[in-house]
Design an enzyme around this catalytic site. Sequence first.
Site, mmCIF file in Angstrom:
data_model
loop_
_atom_site.group_PDB
_atom_site.id
_atom_site.type_symbol
_atom_site.label_atom_id
_atom_site.label_comp_id
_atom_site.label_asym_id
_atom_site.label_seq_id
_atom_site.Cartn_x
_atom_site.Cartn_y
_atom_site.Cartn_z
ATOM 1 N N LYS A 197 0.827 -1.211 0.000
ATOM 2 C CA LYS A 197 0.000 0.000 0.000
ATOM 3 C C LYS A 197 0.871 1.275 0.000
ATOM 4 C CE LYS A 197 -4.030 -2.031 -0.135
ATOM 5 N NZ LYS A 197 -3.836 -3.455 0.171
HETATM 6 C C1 LIG Z 1 -9.979 -2.089 -1.250
HETATM 7 C C2 LIG Z 1 -9.408 -2.965 -0.169
HETATM 8 N N1 LIG Z 1 -10.096 -3.115 0.975
HETATM 9 C C3 LIG Z 1 -9.632 -3.875 1.970
HETATM 10 C C4 LIG Z 1 -8.436 -4.544 1.865
HETATM 11 C C5 LIG Z 1 -7.978 -5.433 2.974
HETATM 12 O O1 LIG Z 1 -6.799 -4.952 3.531
HETATM 13 P P1 LIG Z 1 -5.708 -5.935 4.206
HETATM 14 O O2 LIG Z 1 -5.094 -6.742 3.127
HETATM 15 O O3 LIG Z 1 -4.758 -4.975 4.862
HETATM 16 O O4 LIG Z 1 -6.431 -6.760 5.207
HETATM 17 C C6 LIG Z 1 -7.666 -4.395 0.713
HETATM 18 C C7 LIG Z 1 -6.362 -5.083 0.586
HETATM 19 O O5 LIG Z 1 -5.786 -5.249 -0.442
HETATM 20 C C8 LIG Z 1 -8.160 -3.588 -0.346
HETATM 21 O O6 LIG Z 1 -7.470 -3.430 -1.472
#
Ligand SMILES: Cc1ncc(COP(=O)(O)O)c(C=O)c1O
Length: 412
Positions: A197
């Site tokens: 990210k």
């Molecule tokens: C749009 C979106 N929401 C939620 C998430 C979930 O995040 P995490 O992977 O940190 O749990 C992601 C992860 O790629 C995402 O791209």
Amino acid sequence: MIQVRSTEPGLALPNDQDATGRSLGPEELARLADVITSGTLTSTKGVQVPELEQRFATLLGTPSAVACSSGTAAVHAAIAAIDPEPGDEIITTAITDMGALSPILYQGAIPVFADVDPRTGNVTAATVADRLSERTVGVVATHLFGNPCDVDAIRGVADERGIPVIEDCAQAFLARRAGRLVGRIGSIGCFSSQQGKHITTGEGGIVISDDPGFARRVRLFVNKAWPYGEENPDHEFLALNSRMTELQAAVANAQLDKLEAGVAQRVAMAALLTRDLAGTPGVTTPVVRDDDAMTYWKYPLLVDGAVVPGGPRALAAELRLGGIASAPRYIQKPAFACTVIRDQRTFGDSRWPFTLARPEAVDYRSEWFTGTTAFLDNVLVLPWNERYETHHVELLGAAIRAAVEHLIERER
Ligand SMILES: Cc1ncc(COP(=O)(O)O)c(C=O)c1O
């Protein structure tokens, strides 16, 4: 031009899965050393998590930020803050990470999928309005690849019904819709600091809200619903431990110092590629409203298979010959086609909470998802990060133009 394609031994682009594409260094190490030396690794007693929360809140201009263990946990806390009744519906997108959807089911609610704009992959006010029902209790607006949804228009639809909008900003740090930072326009904003990210802590998340009621419930949810620091504390409702550790927050604090510069670099390099690809037949660069600021988690291209034979898949294969990675479709299937949702694989054999759903809420007929299908069929996602420099982007642009030219020539 074609020479770039055939002689390039492998364009070594910075990769966000390792040090080449990440901005991690002595600043992170120094803060990590402080935490280790202190011996306090939990946020309940430490200083890094409170500092991160205070600084992130100030950066976004909101009274409350709550750090947590992942972007998934961030969305989970936001859904729990809304506190749906079992079988209530949350409108969302089928083009997202499963981490943004499984929390809805864990909270007993039904994800109801709105179609998307085929140019951006984002839900719109009209597609959200199409899926409203008497059971809708929330909307999740996901700013895909850092391109802002028209979240004020979506809010207009939701406000009429008194329904909160959660902004999923996992891919959209510091993006702006009509000048306003995303995450602040809806009722709750969720961010992820996963490996790839805009800032990274390996895993991590953060939730913001201007609403004191939602902010309190979010903080409780990541803390087993235990109100630290309040009088007569008790476990107030069903909740998990989704706390961020001091180690993650040490890295996050150092990363936060680099966020604005990193975003500026992503945006500048994206502008360069957009200029470079202007006029390339069959290729559409990201469609961003004039008054919006996209912050380019990735760089999505739309590839018209009627012009570029073989479409995104053929273009990806050509780029691979030059050592350039890209992802046709972004996700292989829309979320409703994934086993967990399609076959309702939830708790044992119960299928709960799908057993509570209105038939229409779990009807995924293709004519309701023409934008979703078109976007997934046409998109080619280029990896992107803050370590891209002009020479990388120039080579990337040249390789894309050469590959397109080659594919068109080959058919003639
Ligand atoms: C749009 C979106 N929401 C939620 C998430 C979930 O995040 P995490 O992977 O940190 O749990 C992601 C992860 O790629 C995402 O791209």
